[in-house]
Design a protein around this motif. Structure first.
Motif, PDB file in Angstrom:
ATOM      1  N   PHE A 102       0.877  -1.174   0.054  1.00  0.00           N
ATOM      2  CA  PHE A 102      -0.191  -0.180   0.072  1.00  0.00           C
ATOM      3  C   PHE A 102       0.773   1.380  -0.120  1.00  0.00           C
ATOM      4  N   SER A 103       2.240   0.999   0.034  1.00  0.00           N
ATOM      5  CA  SER A 103       2.856   2.206   0.192  1.00  0.00           C
ATOM      6  C   SER A 103       4.054   2.424  -1.036  1.00  0.00           C
ATOM      7  N   GLY A 104       4.174   1.479  -1.716  1.00  0.00           N
ATOM      8  CA  GLY A 104       5.154   1.328  -2.715  1.00  0.00           C
ATOM      9  C   GLY A 104       4.785   2.082  -3.924  1.00  0.00           C
ATOM     10  N   GLY A 105       3.544   1.922  -4.306  1.00  0.00           N
ATOM     11  CA  GLY A 105       2.877   2.557  -5.728  1.00  0.00           C
ATOM     12  C   GLY A 105       2.951   1.916  -6.802  1.00  0.00           C
ATOM     13  N   ASP A 106       3.624   0.735  -6.899  1.00  0.00           N
ATOM     14  CA  ASP A 106       3.537  -0.008  -8.039  1.00  0.00           C
ATOM     15  C   ASP A 106       3.162  -1.639  -7.935  1.00  0.00           C
ATOM     16  N   SER A 107       2.543  -1.967  -6.790  1.00  0.00           N
ATOM     17  CA  SER A 107       2.193  -3.262  -6.715  1.00  0.00           C
ATOM     18  C   SER A 107       0.816  -3.586  -7.327  1.00  0.00           C
ATOM     19  N   PRO A 108       0.736  -4.743  -8.081  1.00  0.00           N
ATOM     20  CA  PRO A 108      -0.329  -5.023  -8.795  1.00  0.00           C
ATOM     21  C   PRO A 108      -1.480  -5.559  -7.696  1.00  0.00           C
ATOM     22  N   PHE A 109      -1.169  -5.645  -6.485  1.00  0.00           N
ATOM     23  CA  PHE A 109      -2.201  -6.012  -5.546  1.00  0.00           C
ATOM     24  C   PHE A 109      -2.726  -4.845  -4.607  1.00  0.00           C
ATOM     25  N   ALA A 110      -2.226  -3.581  -4.800  1.00  0.00           N
ATOM     26  CA  ALA A 110      -2.415  -2.349  -4.005  1.00  0.00           C
ATOM     27  C   ALA A 110      -3.978  -2.118  -4.228  1.00  0.00           C
ATOM     28  N   GLN A 111      -4.562  -2.471  -5.165  1.00  0.00           N
ATOM     29  CA  GLN A 111      -6.153  -2.261  -5.216  1.00  0.00           C
ATOM     30  C   GLN A 111      -7.102  -3.484  -4.959  1.00  0.00           C
ATOM     31  N   SER A 112      -6.534  -4.177  -4.499  1.00  0.00           N
ATOM     32  CA  SER A 112      -7.105  -5.620  -4.021  1.00  0.00           C
ATOM     33  C   SER A 112      -8.371  -5.127  -2.904  1.00  0.00           C
ATOM     34  N   PRO A 113      -9.551  -5.404  -3.126  1.00  0.00           N
ATOM     35  CA  PRO A 113     -10.741  -5.103  -2.238  1.00  0.00           C
ATOM     36  C   PRO A 113     -10.342  -5.689  -0.895  1.00  0.00           C
ATOM     37  N   TRP A 114     -10.280  -7.242  -1.095  1.00  0.00           N
ATOM     38  CA  TRP A 114     -10.117  -7.690   0.341  1.00  0.00           C
ATOM     39  C   TRP A 114      -8.853  -7.492   1.073  1.00  0.00           C
ATOM     40  N   ARG A 115      -7.742  -7.030   0.490  1.00  0.00           N
ATOM     41  CA  ARG A 115      -6.576  -6.664   1.195  1.00  0.00           C
ATOM     42  C   ARG A 115      -6.920  -5.281   1.921  1.00  0.00           C
ATOM     43  N   ARG A 116      -7.562  -4.380   1.028  1.00  0.00           N
ATOM     44  CA  ARG A 116      -7.954  -3.253   1.621  1.00  0.00           C
ATOM     45  C   ARG A 116      -8.810  -3.139   2.601  1.00  0.00           C
ATOM     46  N   GLU A 117      -9.459  -3.995   2.833  1.00  0.00           N
ATOM     47  CA  GLU A 117     -10.588  -4.478   3.819  1.00  0.00           C
ATOM     48  C   GLU A 117      -9.972  -5.145   5.020  1.00  0.00           C
ATOM     49  N   LYS A 118      -9.071  -6.179   4.795  1.00  0.00           N
ATOM     50  CA  LYS A 118      -8.580  -6.991   5.609  1.00  0.00           C
ATOM     51  C   LYS A 118      -7.234  -6.776   6.228  1.00  0.00           C
ATOM     52  N   GLY A 119      -6.468  -6.173   5.214  1.00  0.00           N
ATOM     53  CA  GLY A 119      -5.131  -5.541   6.042  1.00  0.00           C
ATOM     54  C   GLY A 119      -4.174  -6.593   5.782  1.00  0.00           C
ATOM     55  N   ALA A 120      -2.891  -6.247   6.658  1.00  0.00           N
ATOM     56  CA  ALA A 120      -1.649  -7.031   6.605  1.00  0.00           C
ATOM     57  C   ALA A 120      -2.174  -8.352   7.643  1.00  0.00           C
ATOM     58  N   LEU A 121      -2.895  -8.291   8.694  1.00  0.00           N
ATOM     59  CA  LEU A 121      -3.403  -9.369   9.396  1.00  0.00           C
ATOM     60  C   LEU A 121      -3.576 -10.568   8.861  1.00  0.00           C
ATOM     61  N   TRP A 122      -4.644 -10.297   7.711  1.00  0.00           N
ATOM     62  CA  TRP A 122      -5.078 -11.381   6.873  1.00  0.00           C
ATOM     63  C   TRP A 122      -3.927 -11.884   5.879  1.00  0.00           C
ATOM     64  N   ASP A 123      -3.476 -10.766   5.230  1.00  0.00           N
ATOM     65  CA  ASP A 123      -2.621 -11.016   4.148  1.00  0.00           C
ATOM     66  C   ASP A 123      -1.192 -11.749   4.341  1.00  0.00           C
TER      67      ASP A 123
END
Length: 296
Positions: free
Chosen positions: A151-172
């Motif tokens: 979420f801070s690197g700017g070029d990750s293909p997973f940055a807009q992943s809805p479930w990661r946005r919702e659940k965060g690092a705990l679940w990822d």
């Protein structure tokens, strides 16, 4: 063994599809996705068939690999297991304990093989290290830092992943850390404490059945220069650190395919099966509930 791919997103494209196409004993028999055009494109790239109907794909394969959000994965995994198909799943197994339990129960009732792809567990040096440390006694404490910059690197293909946005690092990335700590220190007795850090960062302290406590720092919002993974154990045997590096997700996923084949042939469950995925989900859910309670 004929295997179908469920999913067409970045992880399916960069890891699952290449690993399956190159595997000498797995035949990538088809691709299904929630976006038919994406399924056709991915199938064409790997010389296989795109399916519009997931049940039609299940009829044509012996197993499926899943590269979909956890909630979608869980429902389809139950469906595939009930159809008698073996499962190569991703972490986390599901976003809720009830969904994870449904997967584990379907696997058990159908007597199909299952492997959950905790990436580190399929890196040879790391897996050897885990086995060696699990054989040692007297671990006193452990520290695991799994710091990503999704979420801070700017070029990750997973940055807009809805479930990661919702659940965060705990679940990822939490599942990765637990997949290393649990086989060494023993199952979690309880999550002793939790706290939020910057962004989606979560701090956990876990008590293990062997008596040791582990501390976990999990983040997808770390500065790029600070990102990385570090696991350290301290105890009667001294200090041990998880080896860094690996040969990438494609090779690791190929080994997960090997593990699924071995489980099918032997009838013996793999250590990273759906039951283990359920246990990891239970620990994550306990920590999530405590974080929510701290916010109230």
């Amino acid at each position: 063994m004929r295997i179908g791919l469920l999913g067409t997103g970045p992880w399916a494209r960069m890891a699952h599809a290449p690993a399956l196409e190159a595997h000498p004993e797995l035949d990538l028999a088809g691709v299904w996705g929630r976006r038919p055009d994406a399924a056709k494109e991915l199938a064409s790239l790997h010389g296989t068939r795109a399916y519009d109907d997931v049940d039609a794909l299940l009829e044509d394969v012996d197993a499926v690999t899943v590269a979909l959000p956890p909630g979608v994965q869980a429902d389809l995994a139950v469906r595939a297991a009930r159809a008698g198909r073996h499962l190569l799943l991703d972490k986390p197994l599901a976003p809720t304990v009830a969904q994870a339990r449904a997967v584990a129960e379907a696997v058990r009732e159908a007597q199909v093989a299952s492997v959950v792809f905790f990436t580190t567990r399929f890196q040879p040096e790391a897996e050897l290290w885990i086995a060696e440390q699990a054989a040692e006694e007297g671990w006193f404490t452990a520290r695991a830092q799994w710091l990503g910059a999704v979420f801070s690197g700017g070029d990750s293909p997973f940055a807009q992943s809805p479930w990661r946005r919702e659940k965060g690092a705990l679940w990822d990335v939490g599942p990765h850390a637990l997949s290393v700590l649990l086989p060494v220190l023993g199952d979690a007795v309880r999550v002793a404490s939790v706290a939020h850090g910057p962004g989606d960062t979560a701090h956990l302290v876990v008590e293990h059945e062997g008596g040791a406590f582990s501390s976990l720092i999990l983040s997808l919002t770390a500065p790029v220069a600070a990102a990385g993974t570090d696991v350290e154990l301290r105890g009667a045997a001294g200090v041990a650190r998880l080896p860094h590096g690996g040969d990438g997700p494609v090779r690791a996923l190929s080994r997960a395919g090997d593990a699924l084949l071995a489980a099918v042939r032997s009838g013996r469950p793999h250590p990273c099966d759906a039951a283990f995925g359920l246990r990891v989900t239970e620990i994550l859910a306990e920590a999530e509930a405590m974080l929510g309670a701290n916010e109230d």
